[in-house]
Enzyme design. Sequence first.
Site, PDB file in Angstrom:
ATOM      1  N   ARG A  79      21.054   1.974  -4.827  1.00  0.00           N
ATOM      2  CA  ARG A  79      20.202   3.167  -4.712  1.00  0.00           C
ATOM      3  C   ARG A  79      19.747   3.603  -6.098  1.00  0.00           C
ATOM      4  O   ARG A  79      18.594   3.987  -6.303  1.00  0.00           O
ATOM      5  CB  ARG A  79      20.935   4.315  -4.005  1.00  0.00           C
ATOM      6  CG  ARG A  79      20.162   5.639  -4.095  1.00  0.00           C
ATOM      7  CD  ARG A  79      20.521   6.651  -3.003  1.00  0.00           C
ATOM      8  NE  ARG A  79      21.941   6.821  -2.813  1.00  0.00           N
ATOM      9  CZ  ARG A  79      22.764   7.501  -3.632  1.00  0.00           C
ATOM     10  NH1 ARG A  79      22.281   8.102  -4.718  1.00  0.00           N
ATOM     11  NH2 ARG A  79      24.058   7.586  -3.385  1.00  0.00           N
ATOM     12  N   TYR A  84      -5.592  12.286   2.018  1.00  0.00           N
ATOM     13  CA  TYR A  84      -4.826  11.607   3.063  1.00  0.00           C
ATOM     14  C   TYR A  84      -4.112  12.648   3.939  1.00  0.00           C
ATOM     15  O   TYR A  84      -3.503  13.590   3.421  1.00  0.00           O
ATOM     16  CB  TYR A  84      -3.814  10.680   2.385  1.00  0.00           C
ATOM     17  CG  TYR A  84      -2.967   9.911   3.348  1.00  0.00           C
ATOM     18  CD1 TYR A  84      -3.515   8.905   4.129  1.00  0.00           C
ATOM     19  CD2 TYR A  84      -1.606  10.194   3.484  1.00  0.00           C
ATOM     20  CE1 TYR A  84      -2.735   8.202   5.020  1.00  0.00           C
ATOM     21  CE2 TYR A  84      -0.822   9.483   4.375  1.00  0.00           C
ATOM     22  CZ  TYR A  84      -1.391   8.497   5.144  1.00  0.00           C
ATOM     23  OH  TYR A  84      -0.621   7.798   6.034  1.00  0.00           O
ATOM     24  N   ASP A 138      -3.812  10.126  -6.610  1.00  0.00           N
ATOM     25  CA  ASP A 138      -3.481   9.110  -5.609  1.00  0.00           C
ATOM     26  C   ASP A 138      -4.526   8.011  -5.756  1.00  0.00           C
ATOM     27  O   ASP A 138      -5.700   8.189  -5.417  1.00  0.00           O
ATOM     28  CB  ASP A 138      -3.507   9.742  -4.211  1.00  0.00           C
ATOM     29  CG  ASP A 138      -3.095   8.748  -3.124  1.00  0.00           C
ATOM     30  OD1 ASP A 138      -3.290   7.528  -3.316  1.00  0.00           O
ATOM     31  OD2 ASP A 138      -2.620   9.202  -2.066  1.00  0.00           O
ATOM     32  N   LYS A 146      -0.778  -0.517   1.047  1.00  0.00           N
ATOM     33  CA  LYS A 146      -2.198  -0.829   1.206  1.00  0.00           C
ATOM     34  C   LYS A 146      -2.581  -2.002   0.298  1.00  0.00           C
ATOM     35  O   LYS A 146      -2.057  -3.073   0.465  1.00  0.00           O
ATOM     36  CB  LYS A 146      -3.019   0.439   0.939  1.00  0.00           C
ATOM     37  CG  LYS A 146      -2.448   1.707   1.632  1.00  0.00           C
ATOM     38  CD  LYS A 146      -2.516   1.669   3.133  1.00  0.00           C
ATOM     39  CE  LYS A 146      -1.755   2.788   3.839  1.00  0.00           C
ATOM     40  NZ  LYS A 146      -2.008   4.137   3.384  1.00  0.00           N
TER      41      LYS A 146
HETATM   42  C1  LIG Z   1      -1.361   5.385   3.422  1.00  0.00           C
HETATM   43  C2  LIG Z   1      -1.622   6.378   2.356  1.00  0.00           C
HETATM   44  C3  LIG Z   1      -0.611   7.230   1.896  1.00  0.00           C
HETATM   45  C4  LIG Z   1       0.781   7.238   2.490  1.00  0.00           C
HETATM   46  O1  LIG Z   1       1.410   6.024   2.305  1.00  0.00           O
HETATM   47  P1  LIG Z   1       2.525   5.408   3.306  1.00  0.00           P
HETATM   48  O2  LIG Z   1       2.860   4.138   2.637  1.00  0.00           O
HETATM   49  O3  LIG Z   1       1.876   5.277   4.646  1.00  0.00           O
HETATM   50  O4  LIG Z   1       3.648   6.391   3.338  1.00  0.00           O
HETATM   51  C5  LIG Z   1      -0.915   8.099   0.861  1.00  0.00           C
HETATM   52  N1  LIG Z   1      -2.158   8.157   0.336  1.00  0.00           N
HETATM   53  C6  LIG Z   1      -3.157   7.373   0.768  1.00  0.00           C
HETATM   54  C7  LIG Z   1      -4.510   7.484   0.151  1.00  0.00           C
HETATM   55  C8  LIG Z   1      -2.928   6.461   1.794  1.00  0.00           C
HETATM   56  O5  LIG Z   1      -3.927   5.683   2.231  1.00  0.00           O
END
Ligand SMILES: *Cc1c(COP(=O)(O)O)cnc(C)c1O
Length: 391
Positions: free
Chosen positions: A46, A98, A170, A195
């Site tokens: 962890r 998001y 982000d 992603k």
């Molecule tokens: C998918 C996404 C998230 C969240 O990510 P997870 O891996 O699904 O927890 C945050 N910001 C953006 C822009 C996303 O596309």
Amino acid sequence: MQFETLSIHDGQTPDPHTGSVTVPVFQTSTFEREDLYQRREFFYSRIGNPTRQALESTLALLEKGKFGLAFASGAAATMAALQVLRPGDHIVSGLDIYGGTYRIFEQLLRPWGVTVSYAENEDTESYVRCIRPETRLIWLESPSNPLLRLSDIRELALIARERDILVAVDNTFASPYFQRPLELGADIVVHSTTKYLGGHSDVIGGAVVLNDETLHKTIKNYQAAAGAIPGPWDCWLIMRGLKTLKIRMKEHEANALHLAKLLERHPAIERVWYPGLPSHPQHELARRQMSGFSGMLTIALKGGLPAVERLVAGLSLFALADSLGGVESLVASPAKMTLGALSAEERRKRGCSDNLVRMSIGLEHAGDLEADLLAALSDLPQAGTLAPSGA
Ligand SMILES: *Cc1c(COP(=O)(O)O)cnc(C)c1O
């Protein structure tokens, strides 16, 4: 060294014991100590694991940051980045973000005494108007989800610095191949590695990258204490994805640009949003702060929700699914899926109408994707005809 060299080599040197050219998956929860008084570099997974450390160091290099931290999901990474806040602090965020981040702000942070104001994503002045004496963080998502609106990161970072406010970006939609917010003056970069970075729709993960040692200490301590860490296999999968990030991003972009140009001329389509099109309202900013336009595009159909229903049912290569950034093309309805939990009024404020279709353009042949889209679109009442481009 250049981006693609770093993504293949750095943080991922051959294993010193065996010479294995890929980083081993250290599938272990704990590590034997030297003795009662000395522990090794790693002692409990962890807190730290060599496979995770290799991923974290590669992520930092690709974002041109000093420190990388990997998390179990993008949402966990977002939550971790927000640990730089204390009760009483205030966030200014873009409105078009998001849906899960909005949920964290409203459902998790607000009860702990952190408040959020929302600005128009593309309007720097709108962010400035939201700033209060207790503002501690500006949260940007650029390009945003689902309308691919951009925020001027450099301009906002300058304004924030003068006021001792942190800027977090982000960077999920752009990926570090096309945009590096730390170089533009941001303090914290957040990713859903689920992603583009993972890139194969086979793993959930997140990351935080930053330069400041004190902020890093705070977030790393939270990572160790709260424990939303990715397992070694997941780290390994994301590292495997990172090695091909450059060639995937270039191809996602080429396919998306091809389709965006084609769809823009289609009679069944009211509007196309893609930062690489000269018709995008912030095309100039996109060219300035990004080195490419990524693989996400959003369209508005003339026939409203019934047209969306027909289109998604008529597509065969594009899967109807949440998520994005994988090798396979996906479509989603922001109104019914990704932002479906918001009230109709909240969706309206974001410009998220029922006739939108968000597309994650994959790595299939552009001509095959085009044929699939044109066939499904030709089934809509507003279709008319549009000749294939010959791709
Ligand atoms: C998918 C996404 C998230 C969240 O990510 P997870 O891996 O699904 O927890 C945050 N910001 C953006 C822009 C996303 O596309």
